[in-house]
Design a protein around this motif. Structure first.
Motif, short mmCIF file in Angstrom:
data_model
loop_
_atom_site.label_atom_id
_atom_site.label_comp_id
_atom_site.label_asym_id
_atom_site.label_seq_id
_atom_site.Cartn_x
_atom_site.Cartn_y
_atom_site.Cartn_z
N ALA A 73 0.84 -1.21 0.00
CA ALA A 73 0.00 0.00 0.00
C ALA A 73 0.87 1.26 0.00
N ALA A 74 1.95 1.21 0.78
CA ALA A 74 2.85 2.37 0.83
C ALA A 74 3.46 2.60 -0.55
N GLY A 75 3.79 1.51 -1.22
CA GLY A 75 4.35 1.61 -2.58
C GLY A 75 3.35 2.25 -3.53
N LEU A 76 2.08 1.84 -3.43
CA LEU A 76 1.05 2.42 -4.30
C LEU A 76 0.86 3.91 -4.01
N LEU A 77 0.87 4.25 -2.72
CA LEU A 77 0.68 5.66 -2.36
C LEU A 77 1.83 6.51 -2.92
N ALA A 78 3.05 6.02 -2.74
CA ALA A 78 4.20 6.77 -3.25
C ALA A 78 4.17 6.85 -4.77
N LEU A 79 3.71 5.78 -5.40
CA LEU A 79 3.61 5.78 -6.86
C LEU A 79 2.59 6.82 -7.34
N ALA A 80 1.48 6.93 -6.60
CA ALA A 80 0.46 7.93 -6.96
C ALA A 80 1.08 9.33 -6.89
#
Lengths: 358, 103
Positions: free
Chosen positions: A199-206
């Protein structure tokens, strides 16, 4: 191979998959959709996006064998709806994913770049997710894999276009690091902390996408170009929100309101905003019919976002009636999008001034 | 109607936009070569990536734009080439400025 029937197979999955979603929200549905309630996720991800993305890649590659991807996945939908054993339908989805993977590897072979590699990883996530589903994993455990399929595919395409922006080796390194974080967390996504890393990866990617996407520039343009940019930027909001909900809720707990919120923020808000924006570009390429831009394309987009807000308000407040209403409005947004696209096609290209004959 | 010269063909291709970038294929540096002979127009163009599904439609639009300024029946050949592979440095100054490249 014929493109139209393949695309139609994708839309069958979209219609029945959306109906299955409504059945899960206790809306009365025809038997074909109600009976597919347990297949909502597979139909939307493998049956619709799998077919559409594999078809899009086949059109780009212009290789006959690449069309076997959308064909296999479309056949998977038919078997799933016909009540065939899950292994048969899931097996065909795996096969469709494998062809997309092969097509993506062919693109990577022709152009070795981080963005083509990202597309390969996206396809791989579809294959592995479908394989796990075929092996009997429940859909909710497969969700991170399929989320990665769509998020990475979109991110790869956006990374490609971000090359129009001034080159930034630092930004590229950050993207590569986030890609590694997301992909490496996937096999651990069933653990309490693995899903948080994901989830942290997705947030940072966004956040990366908001910062690096050409949409930041093209939103100042006009017409279709601006519409696409608005779709993208609004979609990144949902990706960030969905990832934040996963972080706040300590993961994806099936049956919880947070699960509904995170999943639909990302798979519906983010992914379909992207679809709405790109349909006027991709449909003409795939179907060879123009989809002239109209300002009313913003209508379905506004309905998509508004209906998601209603749904998530229901999730947050624990008011199921609101979530249920939001779900119905979500489906209406998809319907409005399809109708507006079809209307634009039927109305045709605005007449051009006749060239003077000399 | 006479055969267009190369700059007229280039001008015609300036009307073909990459919808995503909102810029013409010429500004984006996707048109590699224009050659006008006595009886045909030949253009080499590329896409930013082989993963791009709109290649066919941009080629068709390019053909139509050139045909509109050529004598009726003129063969218009628009070839999709991947050599050399496109890179951002091929963009025109206008495109670079739009996307915020340092001047």
């Amino acid at each position: 191979m014929q493109r139209v029937p393949l695309l139609m197979l994708g839309f069958v999955a979209l219609f029945i998959g959306a109906g299955a979603g409504l059945a899960r929200l206790a809306w009365p549905m025809p038997a074909v959709a109600a009976g597919a309630a347990a297949l909502h996720g597979p139909l939307m991800v493998c049956g619709f996006f799998g077919v559409v993305i594999a078809l899009e890649r086949a059109v780009a590659l212009a290789r006959w064998w690449a069309y076997l991807g959308p064909f296999a996945a479309g056949l998977g939908t038919v078997l799933a709806l016909a009540g065939a054993p899950q292994l048969a339908a899931a097996g065909l989805y795996v096969l469709g994913g494998l062809v997309l993977l092969a097509a993506s590897l062919d693109v990577f072979r022709r152009q070795r770049a981080l963005f083509t590699f990202t597309l390969v990883l996206g396809a791989l996530a579809w294959v592995l997710g479908a394989a796990l589903w075929a092996a009997g994993w429940p859909v909710h455990r497969v969700v991170p894999w399929w989320m990665a399929f769509l998020v990475l595919t979109i991110a790869g395409e956006r990374l490609e276009l971000s090359r129009f922006m001034p080159p930034s080796p630092a930004a590229t390194r950050v993207f590569a690091a986030l890609l590694a974080l997301i992909v490496l967390s996937l096999p651990l996504a069933h653990t309490a902390w693995g899903i948080l890393v994901f989830a942290a990866g997705l947030l940072a990617l966004a956040l990366w996408l908001v910062k690096q996407d050409i949409a930041r520039r093209t939103v100042r343009a006009k017409g279709l170009t601006r519409f696409v940019a608005v779709c993208l930027l609004s979609g990144y909001f949902w990706l960030a929100l969905g990832a934040s909900v996963m972080l706040g809720a300590q993961g994806l707990h099936p049956g919880s309101a947070a699960y509904d919120a995170a999943l639909h923020a990302i798979m519906l808000g983010f992914v379909f905003a992207m679809v709405f924006g790109h349909a006027p570009i991709i449909f003409p390429a795939v179907l060879r019919v123009p989809v002239p831009y109209h300002a009313w394309f913003y209508g379905p987009l506004a309905l998509l976002h508004g209906s998601l807000l209603v749904r998530l308000a229901g999730d947050v407040s624990g008011n199921f009636a609101l979530t249920r209403l939001g779900g119905a409005l979500n489906a209406l947004a998809l319907l409005a999008f399809i109708l507006s696209t079809v209307t634009a096609v039927l109305m045709g290209t605005p007449a051009l001034p006749k060239a003077s004959k000399t | 109607m006479n055969m267009p010269d190369e700059s007229a063909v280039r001008d015609a291709l300036c009307t073909v936009d990459d919808p995503e970038a909102g810029m013409s294929i010429v500004a984006l540096g996707l048109v590699y070569n224009i050659a006008v002979t006595d009886d045909a127009v030949n253009v080499d163009m590329t896409m930013t990536t082989p993963a791009c599904p709109v290649a066919d439609s941009l080629v068709e639009q390019s053909k139509a734009a050139i045909a509109a300024i050529s004598p009726p029946g003129t063969p218009v050949n628009v070839n999709l080439v991947w050599e050399p592979i496109w890179n951002p440095s091929m963009m025109s100054g206008v495109a670079k400025e739009f996307f915020g490249w340092p001047g």
